[in-house]
Motif scaffolding. Sequence first.
Motif, mmCIF file in Angstrom:
data_model
loop_
_atom_site.group_PDB
_atom_site.id
_atom_site.type_symbol
_atom_site.label_atom_id
_atom_site.label_comp_id
_atom_site.label_asym_id
_atom_site.label_seq_id
_atom_site.Cartn_x
_atom_site.Cartn_y
_atom_site.Cartn_z
ATOM 1 N N MET B 267 0.835 -1.200 0.000
ATOM 2 C CA MET B 267 0.000 0.000 0.000
ATOM 3 C C MET B 267 0.877 1.260 0.000
ATOM 4 S SD MET B 267 -1.404 2.613 1.936
ATOM 5 C CE MET B 267 -1.318 2.272 3.682
ATOM 6 N N VAL B 268 1.913 1.263 0.850
ATOM 7 C CA VAL B 268 2.805 2.436 0.933
ATOM 8 C C VAL B 268 3.512 2.638 -0.408
ATOM 9 C CG1 VAL B 268 4.915 3.331 2.026
ATOM 10 C CG2 VAL B 268 3.113 2.342 3.435
ATOM 11 N N LYS B 269 3.940 1.519 -1.020
ATOM 12 C CA LYS B 269 4.634 1.604 -2.313
ATOM 13 C C LYS B 269 3.700 2.229 -3.361
ATOM 14 C CE LYS B 269 6.964 -1.048 -5.820
ATOM 15 N NZ LYS B 269 6.021 -0.692 -6.871
ATOM 16 N N MET B 270 2.448 1.794 -3.362
ATOM 17 C CA MET B 270 1.483 2.329 -4.322
ATOM 18 C C MET B 270 1.206 3.803 -4.064
ATOM 19 S SD MET B 270 -1.219 -0.381 -5.525
ATOM 20 C CE MET B 270 -1.435 0.704 -6.899
ATOM 21 N N LEU B 271 1.119 4.143 -2.785
ATOM 22 C CA LEU B 271 0.850 5.534 -2.409
ATOM 23 C C LEU B 271 2.021 6.429 -2.839
ATOM 24 C CD1 LEU B 271 -1.369 7.121 -0.931
ATOM 25 C CD2 LEU B 271 -0.024 6.916 1.138
ATOM 26 N N MET B 272 3.253 5.927 -2.649
ATOM 27 C CA MET B 272 4.440 6.684 -3.069
ATOM 28 C C MET B 272 4.406 6.877 -4.588
ATOM 29 S SD MET B 272 6.043 7.273 -0.302
ATOM 30 C CE MET B 272 7.739 7.627 -0.528
ATOM 31 N N GLY B 273 3.991 5.814 -5.283
ATOM 32 C CA GLY B 273 3.888 5.878 -6.742
ATOM 33 C C GLY B 273 2.906 6.941 -7.190
ATOM 34 N N LEU B 274 1.891 7.175 -6.372
ATOM 35 C CA LEU B 274 0.891 8.190 -6.713
ATOM 36 C C LEU B 274 1.376 9.593 -6.376
ATOM 37 C CD1 LEU B 274 -2.439 6.551 -5.475
ATOM 38 C CD2 LEU B 274 -1.873 7.098 -7.819
ATOM 39 N N LEU B 275 2.207 9.687 -5.317
ATOM 40 C CA LEU B 275 2.616 11.012 -4.850
ATOM 41 C C LEU B 275 3.921 11.532 -5.462
ATOM 42 C CD1 LEU B 275 1.723 10.627 -1.064
ATOM 43 C CD2 LEU B 275 0.465 11.921 -2.768
ATOM 44 N N LEU B 276 4.852 10.592 -5.786
ATOM 45 C CA LEU B 276 6.144 11.033 -6.315
ATOM 46 C C LEU B 276 6.125 11.080 -7.844
ATOM 47 C CD1 LEU B 276 8.522 8.927 -4.042
ATOM 48 C CD2 LEU B 276 7.845 11.303 -3.745
ATOM 49 N N LYS B 277 6.842 12.036 -8.402
ATOM 50 C CA LYS B 277 6.895 12.157 -9.861
ATOM 51 C C LYS B 277 7.623 10.947 -10.448
ATOM 52 C CE LYS B 277 8.209 15.082 -13.669
ATOM 53 N NZ LYS B 277 8.961 16.206 -14.178
ATOM 54 N N PRO B 278 6.991 10.252 -11.414
ATOM 55 C CA PRO B 278 7.667 9.072 -11.967
ATOM 56 C C PRO B 278 8.899 9.441 -12.795
ATOM 57 C CG PRO B 278 5.520 9.426 -13.007
ATOM 58 C CD PRO B 278 5.676 10.486 -11.975
ATOM 59 N N GLU B 279 9.839 8.504 -12.851
ATOM 60 C CA GLU B 279 11.090 8.726 -13.587
ATOM 61 C C GLU B 279 10.789 8.937 -15.074
ATOM 62 O OE1 GLU B 279 15.024 6.119 -14.588
ATOM 63 O OE2 GLU B 279 13.628 5.320 -13.111
ATOM 64 N N ILE B 280 9.840 8.150 -15.591
ATOM 65 C CA ILE B 280 9.452 8.258 -17.005
ATOM 66 C C ILE B 280 7.946 8.527 -17.055
ATOM 67 C CG2 ILE B 280 9.434 7.097 -19.249
ATOM 68 C CD1 ILE B 280 11.690 5.289 -18.145
ATOM 69 N N LEU B 281 7.556 9.497 -17.862
ATOM 70 C CA LEU B 281 6.132 9.880 -17.877
ATOM 71 C C LEU B 281 5.294 9.076 -18.869
ATOM 72 C CD1 LEU B 281 6.517 13.738 -17.500
ATOM 73 C CD2 LEU B 281 5.896 12.086 -15.747
ATOM 74 N N LEU B 282 5.885 8.055 -19.461
ATOM 75 C CA LEU B 282 5.125 7.173 -20.349
ATOM 76 C C LEU B 282 5.277 5.737 -19.871
ATOM 77 C CD1 LEU B 282 6.030 8.491 -23.934
ATOM 78 C CD2 LEU B 282 3.876 8.798 -22.754
ATOM 79 N N ALA B 283 4.277 4.910 -20.165
ATOM 80 C CA ALA B 283 4.357 3.488 -19.804
ATOM 81 C C ALA B 283 3.643 2.690 -20.877
ATOM 82 C CB ALA B 283 3.701 3.250 -18.455
ATOM 83 N N PHE B 284 4.121 1.452 -21.094
ATOM 84 C CA PHE B 284 3.463 0.610 -22.082
ATOM 85 C C PHE B 284 2.062 0.246 -21.585
ATOM 86 C CE2 PHE B 284 7.972 -0.213 -23.038
ATOM 87 C CZ PHE B 284 7.962 0.130 -24.386
ATOM 88 N N VAL B 285 1.131 0.149 -22.513
ATOM 89 C CA VAL B 285 -0.231 -0.240 -22.141
ATOM 90 C C VAL B 285 -0.225 -1.724 -21.801
ATOM 91 C CG1 VAL B 285 -2.599 -0.477 -22.997
ATOM 92 C CG2 VAL B 285 -1.250 1.512 -23.629
ATOM 93 N N GLY B 286 -0.902 -2.085 -20.684
ATOM 94 C CA GLY B 286 -0.994 -3.496 -20.294
ATOM 95 C C GLY B 286 -0.477 -3.729 -18.903
ATOM 96 N N GLY B 287 -0.514 -4.988 -18.461
ATOM 97 C CA GLY B 287 -0.047 -5.335 -17.111
ATOM 98 C C GLY B 287 -1.164 -5.237 -16.106
ATOM 99 N N HIS B 288 -0.826 -5.579 -14.824
ATOM 100 C CA HIS B 288 -1.818 -5.553 -13.742
ATOM 101 C C HIS B 288 -2.268 -4.130 -13.482
ATOM 102 C CE1 HIS B 288 -2.149 -9.593 -12.544
ATOM 103 N NE2 HIS B 288 -0.889 -9.726 -12.258
#
Lengths: 260, 288
Positions: B267-288
Motif C-alpha cells: 500500500m505504501v509503495k502504491m501511495l508513493m507511486g501516486l505522490l512522487l513524480k515518476p522517472e518516465i512519464l510514459l508506460a506501455f499499455v498493459g499489465g496488472h
Amino acid sequence: MKKSIFIIIYIIMMFICGQPEFVLATASLEVTVRPNQILMGALYNGANISVMGNVPADSEVLIRLTGHLEDYKLKKKGRAMGVLWMNLGIVEIQKVPSLFLLYPSKAVNDSLQAGRQSWQDLGLGFEAVLKQANIVLDSEDKSALFEEFVKLEKKSGLYGTIKNTIHYKQGKGGMKSFSCTLALPSGLPQGVYKLDVFAIKDDAIAGYTSKEIEAKKVGMPAFITSFAFNHGTLYGVLAVLVAIIAGLVTGVIFKGEKAH
Amino acid sequence: MGGFVGLLSGIFGVGGGFLMTPLLIMIGIPPTVAAASDSNQIVGASTSGTLAHYHLGNVEFKMGILLLIGGVAGGTVGVQFIKILRHMGNADFLIQITYVIMLGFVGIYMFVESLQGLRVSKSIEVVAVPKKESKYAMILKKLPWQTNFEKSGTELSIVLPLVLGVFVGILAAIMGVGGGFIMVPVMVYLLRMPMHVVVGTSLFQILFTCINVTIMQANTNHTVDFVLALILLIGSTLGAQMGAKISRRLKGEQLKIILASLVLIVMVKMLMGLLLKPEILLAFVGGH
C-alpha cells in the motif's frame, strides 16, 4: 540563356548532392559483419555482433542499428488534482523504429554531446527519428513526449547511444581499420535489422555502407511463438495443464518425502 | 524469484502476482507478458500449494467452490463496470485509489487486530466466560440455507460466501488482481474461518481464477510466455510446498501480522507511486 540553364542545373545538382541520402547512395565502405544472423534459442540472453572495416584515415566512424518501423500505444502519466501522479490518457507514437542503437567513436560522440547543428543536419541521430515519427495527441510538446519515449526504450535496452566501442588501427594507403562489438539486448524482438556504417569527416558523411542482420527465433522458442499466435486457446489450455502437472508432481514428491 | 513468491503463496494463501509482476517488469519483461506469464506460473504454485494444504487438512472445498461461483459472477460484473469507467476516462484513477484504500484499510485492521490477539494470548490467562454474541453473528444465524463447513468448524448460510464472492470478484476485476489479498481477510473476518484453513481455501480459489486468466490472455493477447512461466514454476511449486510447511508452524495471529505488514508495504509503495513524480512519464499499455 545557355548560361542561366547551366546555373539552374548546377543549383539543382548541388541541392541533390547536399542531401545525406544521396551521399549514402554513392559512397561505399568495406565492412564485414559477423554473424549476420542471430539465432534466438531457449538460452538466448543477448548476442554480440562483430563489425570490422576500413575508413579514410581522417574520418570517424558511427554505426547505427535500426529496426523496422512500429506504432506504439502508451499510457501518459500526469498530475491529477495537483497532487497525484497517474495515467491521464493514451498517446500513440507511430512510425518509430523498434530498435535504435548508435555506436559512435569518441570524436563523433563528443560532437554529438556538443549538440552542433551540423550533426542534426546529417539526420542520423534521435532527432531524425523524431522527425519521421507521428505523435498522436491533443496538445502537448511533442519533442518532450518523444524524449520520454526514448527514456522508456532506453530502459528496455532497445534505444541508446553506446560509447567507447569503436577501436581503430593504423591502415595502409590513407586508410585506417576499425572494429566494434555490438552487444544486442536480450529483449531483442524477432526481425531484420539495418546496420549502417558511416565515415564522418568535417561534420559531413564521407563514406557509407549498409548491411542487414536477421534475428530469428529457433527451436523451442520459435515453435512456441508460432503455436501461441496460431492456436491461442489451445496454447493457453496446454500452458495451464503443464502448470497443473508441475504443481501436482511437486506435491506428490513432497508427500512422498513426508511418508519416509 | 519463483521460489520466493511460491513461498509467500504457500505461507499466506496469496497468488503473489502483486510481487512477481513488478519484479518481472524490473528485469525487462514487457508488462503484458509479465502479467500473463505470472498468471500461468501461479496456476502451478497454487496447485502445489493447494495439494500441500489438502494433505494438512486445510482446504475447505465447499466454501472454495461457493466463493468461486460468486467470484466469477462478480468478475463479469466488474469487467463491465471497468469498461464503462474506461469509457468515461476515470478508470486508472479509480483502480489506484481503490487499491490504496482497500490495502490500507485491510492492512491496518489486520495488523492491529492480530497484534492485540498476540498480546492477549501472551499476558492474560483465558477465563472461560461465555461471550455475548455480536449483532453480525446473530444476522448470520438468521440467513437461510445454513450449511456445515467441517474443516472450518462453522455453520453458515451459503448465501454469505456467494455474496462475498461477488464482492471480491468485482474488486478483483477493478483492481486487476487475482483477489487473494482481499479474499484472505474476507474469509478470516467475515466468514470467521480459521487462518490455516483460509490459506488452503484461498489457494484453491486462486488456482481457478488464474486458469481462467491464463487461457483468456493466451487467446486474446498472445502474451503468455510459456518458457518464462516454466522457469518461474520450478521455483514457485517448490516454494509453495515449503511455504505450506512453514505456515503450519506459525500461529494464526503471527500469519496475520506478517501478511498485514506485507499488505501495508504494498500500500505504501502504491501511495508513493501516486505522490512522487515518476522517472518516465510514459508506460506501455498493459499489465496488472
